[in-house]
Design a protein around this motif. Sequence first.
Motif, PDB file in Angstrom:
ATOM      1  N   MET A  50       0.765  -1.125  -0.062  1.00  0.00           N
ATOM      2  CA  MET A  50       0.057   0.044  -0.046  1.00  0.00           C
ATOM      3  C   MET A  50       0.802   1.229  -0.086  1.00  0.00           C
ATOM      4  SD  MET A  50      -3.506  -0.631  -0.079  1.00  0.00           S
ATOM      5  CE  MET A  50      -4.229   0.469   0.973  1.00  0.00           C
ATOM      6  N   LEU A  51       1.860   1.151   0.737  1.00  0.00           N
ATOM      7  CA  LEU A  51       2.768   2.424   0.918  1.00  0.00           C
ATOM      8  C   LEU A  51       3.540   2.644  -0.309  1.00  0.00           C
ATOM      9  CD1 LEU A  51       3.822   2.247   4.894  1.00  0.00           C
ATOM     10  CD2 LEU A  51       1.902   3.528   3.659  1.00  0.00           C
ATOM     11  N   GLU A  52       4.082   1.610  -0.888  1.00  0.00           N
ATOM     12  CA  GLU A  52       4.922   1.729  -2.216  1.00  0.00           C
ATOM     13  C   GLU A  52       3.946   2.113  -3.199  1.00  0.00           C
ATOM     14  OE1 GLU A  52       7.754  -1.874  -1.461  1.00  0.00           O
ATOM     15  OE2 GLU A  52       6.112  -2.495  -2.590  1.00  0.00           O
ATOM     16  N   GLU A  53       2.823   2.100  -3.291  1.00  0.00           N
ATOM     17  CA  GLU A  53       1.897   2.446  -4.150  1.00  0.00           C
ATOM     18  C   GLU A  53       1.238   3.685  -3.912  1.00  0.00           C
ATOM     19  OE1 GLU A  53      -1.164  -0.665  -4.750  1.00  0.00           O
ATOM     20  OE2 GLU A  53       0.229  -1.912  -5.743  1.00  0.00           O
ATOM     21  N   LYS A  54       1.772   4.442  -2.741  1.00  0.00           N
ATOM     22  CA  LYS A  54       1.484   5.767  -2.402  1.00  0.00           C
ATOM     23  C   LYS A  54      -0.018   5.879  -1.943  1.00  0.00           C
ATOM     24  CE  LYS A  54       5.589   7.114  -3.683  1.00  0.00           C
ATOM     25  NZ  LYS A  54       6.622   6.915  -2.817  1.00  0.00           N
ATOM     26  N   ASN A  55      -0.632   4.572  -1.393  1.00  0.00           N
ATOM     27  CA  ASN A  55      -2.058   4.804  -0.887  1.00  0.00           C
ATOM     28  C   ASN A  55      -2.002   5.035   0.632  1.00  0.00           C
ATOM     29  OD1 ASN A  55      -3.343   3.772  -3.096  1.00  0.00           O
ATOM     30  ND2 ASN A  55      -2.554   1.837  -3.038  1.00  0.00           N
ATOM     31  N   GLU A  56      -2.901   5.724   1.021  1.00  0.00           N
ATOM     32  CA  GLU A  56      -3.184   5.792   2.498  1.00  0.00           C
ATOM     33  C   GLU A  56      -3.491   4.601   3.065  1.00  0.00           C
ATOM     34  OE1 GLU A  56      -4.947   9.923   3.963  1.00  0.00           O
ATOM     35  OE2 GLU A  56      -6.694   8.497   4.494  1.00  0.00           O
ATOM     36  N   VAL A  57      -3.264   4.461   4.438  1.00  0.00           N
ATOM     37  CA  VAL A  57      -3.357   3.272   5.203  1.00  0.00           C
ATOM     38  C   VAL A  57      -4.066   3.414   6.391  1.00  0.00           C
ATOM     39  CG1 VAL A  57      -2.397   1.087   6.157  1.00  0.00           C
ATOM     40  CG2 VAL A  57      -1.278   1.877   4.223  1.00  0.00           C
ATOM     41  N   THR A  58      -5.309   3.186   6.503  1.00  0.00           N
ATOM     42  CA  THR A  58      -6.108   3.154   7.954  1.00  0.00           C
ATOM     43  C   THR A  58      -5.918   1.844   8.508  1.00  0.00           C
ATOM     44  OG1 THR A  58      -8.033   2.541   6.907  1.00  0.00           O
ATOM     45  CG2 THR A  58      -7.642   4.875   7.154  1.00  0.00           C
ATOM     46  N   ILE A  59      -5.482   1.922   9.964  1.00  0.00           N
ATOM     47  CA  ILE A  59      -4.850   1.072  10.853  1.00  0.00           C
ATOM     48  C   ILE A  59      -5.403   0.971  12.208  1.00  0.00           C
ATOM     49  CG2 ILE A  59      -2.892  -0.194  11.858  1.00  0.00           C
ATOM     50  CD1 ILE A  59      -2.812  -1.006   9.359  1.00  0.00           C
ATOM     51  N   VAL A  60      -5.644   0.107  12.772  1.00  0.00           N
ATOM     52  CA  VAL A  60      -6.468   0.199  14.061  1.00  0.00           C
ATOM     53  C   VAL A  60      -5.302   0.424  15.092  1.00  0.00           C
ATOM     54  CG1 VAL A  60      -8.708  -1.112  14.040  1.00  0.00           C
ATOM     55  CG2 VAL A  60      -6.554  -2.237  14.280  1.00  0.00           C
ATOM     56  N   SER A  61      -5.816   1.657  15.981  1.00  0.00           N
ATOM     57  CA  SER A  61      -4.503   1.927  17.029  1.00  0.00           C
ATOM     58  C   SER A  61      -4.996   1.485  18.391  1.00  0.00           C
ATOM     59  CB  SER A  61      -4.582   3.367  17.077  1.00  0.00           C
ATOM     60  OG  SER A  61      -5.811   3.848  17.318  1.00  0.00           O
ATOM     61  N   ASP A  62      -5.989   0.768  18.630  1.00  0.00           N
ATOM     62  CA  ASP A  62      -6.424   0.118  19.824  1.00  0.00           C
ATOM     63  C   ASP A  62      -6.674  -1.340  19.727  1.00  0.00           C
ATOM     64  OD1 ASP A  62      -8.415   0.030  18.241  1.00  0.00           O
ATOM     65  OD2 ASP A  62     -10.206   0.778  19.542  1.00  0.00           O
ATOM     66  N   GLN A  63      -5.683  -1.959  18.961  1.00  0.00           N
ATOM     67  CA  GLN A  63      -5.663  -3.511  19.286  1.00  0.00           C
ATOM     68  C   GLN A  63      -4.113  -3.671  19.204  1.00  0.00           C
ATOM     69  OE1 GLN A  63      -7.615  -6.140  16.027  1.00  0.00           O
ATOM     70  NE2 GLN A  63      -9.297  -4.765  16.249  1.00  0.00           N
ATOM     71  N   PHE A  64      -3.769  -4.655  20.076  1.00  0.00           N
ATOM     72  CA  PHE A  64      -2.353  -4.767  20.422  1.00  0.00           C
ATOM     73  C   PHE A  64      -1.859  -6.269  20.165  1.00  0.00           C
ATOM     74  CE2 PHE A  64      -3.874  -1.005  22.645  1.00  0.00           C
ATOM     75  CZ  PHE A  64      -2.637   0.017  22.525  1.00  0.00           C
ATOM     76  N   ARG A  65      -0.917  -6.514  19.451  1.00  0.00           N
ATOM     77  CA  ARG A  65      -0.378  -7.981  19.262  1.00  0.00           C
ATOM     78  C   ARG A  65       1.163  -7.677  19.541  1.00  0.00           C
ATOM     79  NH1 ARG A  65      -4.928  -8.097  19.424  1.00  0.00           N
ATOM     80  NH2 ARG A  65      -6.646  -8.394  17.719  1.00  0.00           N
ATOM     81  N   ALA A  66       1.694  -9.077  19.306  1.00  0.00           N
ATOM     82  CA  ALA A  66       3.169  -9.318  19.286  1.00  0.00           C
ATOM     83  C   ALA A  66       3.286 -10.173  17.933  1.00  0.00           C
ATOM     84  CB  ALA A  66       3.654 -10.029  20.260  1.00  0.00           C
ATOM     85  N   PRO A  67       3.447  -9.651  16.747  1.00  0.00           N
ATOM     86  CA  PRO A  67       3.591 -10.560  15.493  1.00  0.00           C
ATOM     87  C   PRO A  67       4.950 -11.725  15.672  1.00  0.00           C
ATOM     88  CG  PRO A  67       3.764  -7.831  15.017  1.00  0.00           C
ATOM     89  CD  PRO A  67       4.134  -8.313  16.699  1.00  0.00           C
ATOM     90  N   THR A  68       4.484 -12.359  14.873  1.00  0.00           N
ATOM     91  CA  THR A  68       5.555 -13.797  14.505  1.00  0.00           C
ATOM     92  C   THR A  68       6.000 -13.669  13.016  1.00  0.00           C
ATOM     93  OG1 THR A  68       3.979 -14.777  16.200  1.00  0.00           O
ATOM     94  CG2 THR A  68       5.699 -16.027  15.052  1.00  0.00           C
ATOM     95  N   TYR A  69       7.378 -13.728  13.072  1.00  0.00           N
ATOM     96  CA  TYR A  69       8.142 -13.896  11.926  1.00  0.00           C
ATOM     97  C   TYR A  69       7.880 -15.533  11.622  1.00  0.00           C
ATOM     98  CZ  TYR A  69      11.866 -13.656   8.379  1.00  0.00           C
ATOM     99  OH  TYR A  69      12.686 -13.610   7.223  1.00  0.00           O
ATOM    100  N   VAL A  70       7.219 -15.623  10.158  1.00  0.00           N
ATOM    101  CA  VAL A  70       7.169 -17.076  10.072  1.00  0.00           C
ATOM    102  C   VAL A  70       8.317 -17.952  10.150  1.00  0.00           C
ATOM    103  CG1 VAL A  70       7.657 -17.043   7.412  1.00  0.00           C
ATOM    104  CG2 VAL A  70       5.759 -18.634   8.383  1.00  0.00           C
ATOM    105  N   ILE A  71       9.502 -17.417  10.159  1.00  0.00           N
ATOM    106  CA  ILE A  71      10.884 -18.317  10.128  1.00  0.00           C
ATOM    107  C   ILE A  71      10.873 -18.692  11.563  1.00  0.00           C
ATOM    108  CG2 ILE A  71      13.287 -18.431   9.903  1.00  0.00           C
ATOM    109  CD1 ILE A  71      11.750 -18.163   7.136  1.00  0.00           C
ATOM    110  N   ASP A  72      10.434 -17.790  12.310  1.00  0.00           N
ATOM    111  CA  ASP A  72      10.623 -18.201  13.925  1.00  0.00           C
ATOM    112  C   ASP A  72       9.551 -19.481  14.046  1.00  0.00           C
ATOM    113  OD1 ASP A  72      12.576 -16.388  14.721  1.00  0.00           O
ATOM    114  OD2 ASP A  72      11.170 -15.139  15.905  1.00  0.00           O
ATOM    115  N   LEU A  73       8.450 -19.228  13.702  1.00  0.00           N
ATOM    116  CA  LEU A  73       7.519 -20.304  14.007  1.00  0.00           C
ATOM    117  C   LEU A  73       7.868 -21.663  13.377  1.00  0.00           C
ATOM    118  CD1 LEU A  73       4.443 -20.833  15.187  1.00  0.00           C
ATOM    119  CD2 LEU A  73       3.482 -20.269  13.109  1.00  0.00           C
ATOM    120  N   ALA A  74       8.543 -21.616  12.256  1.00  0.00           N
ATOM    121  CA  ALA A  74       9.136 -22.981  11.614  1.00  0.00           C
ATOM    122  C   ALA A  74      10.010 -23.405  12.485  1.00  0.00           C
ATOM    123  CB  ALA A  74       9.333 -22.589  10.093  1.00  0.00           C
TER     124      ALA A  74
END
Length: 303
Positions: free
Chosen positions: A184-208
């Motif tokens: 989205m950002l590479e295509e210069k599009n505006e991105v609306t993202i929730v600011s009141d949800q919290f996560r700890a993302p997981t890199y798939v290499i770590d999960l593998a």
Amino acid sequence: MKKVIITGSNGLLGQSLLKLLLKERTKYEVFGFSRGVNRSDREDFTYCDMDITKEVLLKDEIDKIQPDFIINTAAMTQVDACETQKEACYLLNVTVVKWLTEICELRNIHLVQISTDFIFDGKKGHYKETDTPNPISYYGRSKLNAEAVIKTSAVQSTILRTSLVYGKVPHMTRSNIVLWVKKMLEEKNEVTIVSDQFRAPTYVIDLALACKISIDSEVAGVFNICSNKILSIYEIAQQVAQVFELDENLIKPISTAVLNQTAFRPPKTGFDLTKTNNELQFYPKSFKEDLLKFKETFSENYI
């Protein structure tokens, strides 16, 4: 040599696991179950075009292979789709796990099951393996049901709970938070993202890698796998922009209430990694560190 079946071998985690295990071809004989053609760029394993929602077919194929381990990466994970297509969700996320558990119990096969932070209601975050689940979406309930099926059996099992998995493999059919924000950002599009949800993302290499540790050590029990810091989804998007040197100003915060998603999401998840550190000897890093590592290898992977 250990025989390992990977269900959902065409998916993000499935392909990442293939790549990891096939680095040690003298140690593992690998079998991939997925529908359609093999989408991986690897051909040095046995691929089975298989609809795992067909019980007799699934059990017959497992019986023929006689594996030591099954790593079940197949699941319906689109949270809103699970809410509107409950039967399909239950079939893949619960019934298939029941069949796998039955045959693993019968044939003394170690089952590795992938679970989710969405089994919790998100009222506190930083969940331990021993915290009481309370899912607020059908997806979360289905994954908790799958855990219950395994835990009430006599099967040797490892359950890995994870959160917001991202990465990139050949011929992907689904995107993820990092790829979507980056595109989205590479295509210069505006991105609306929730600011009141919290996560700890997981890199798939770590999960593998956690899956591999699980079969190498034959460890049993429930373990948390995610990055070591909880961020808002808005902060996650900001860090994607920073690492890939894209325009952060295009990212706009939005509240969950305004977003009005079909299924409820837990406000705050993320995991306590103490047990993972101590028993798996596995030490996940921060999202930023993993993202920098992902950026380094980005050109090696392709869609």
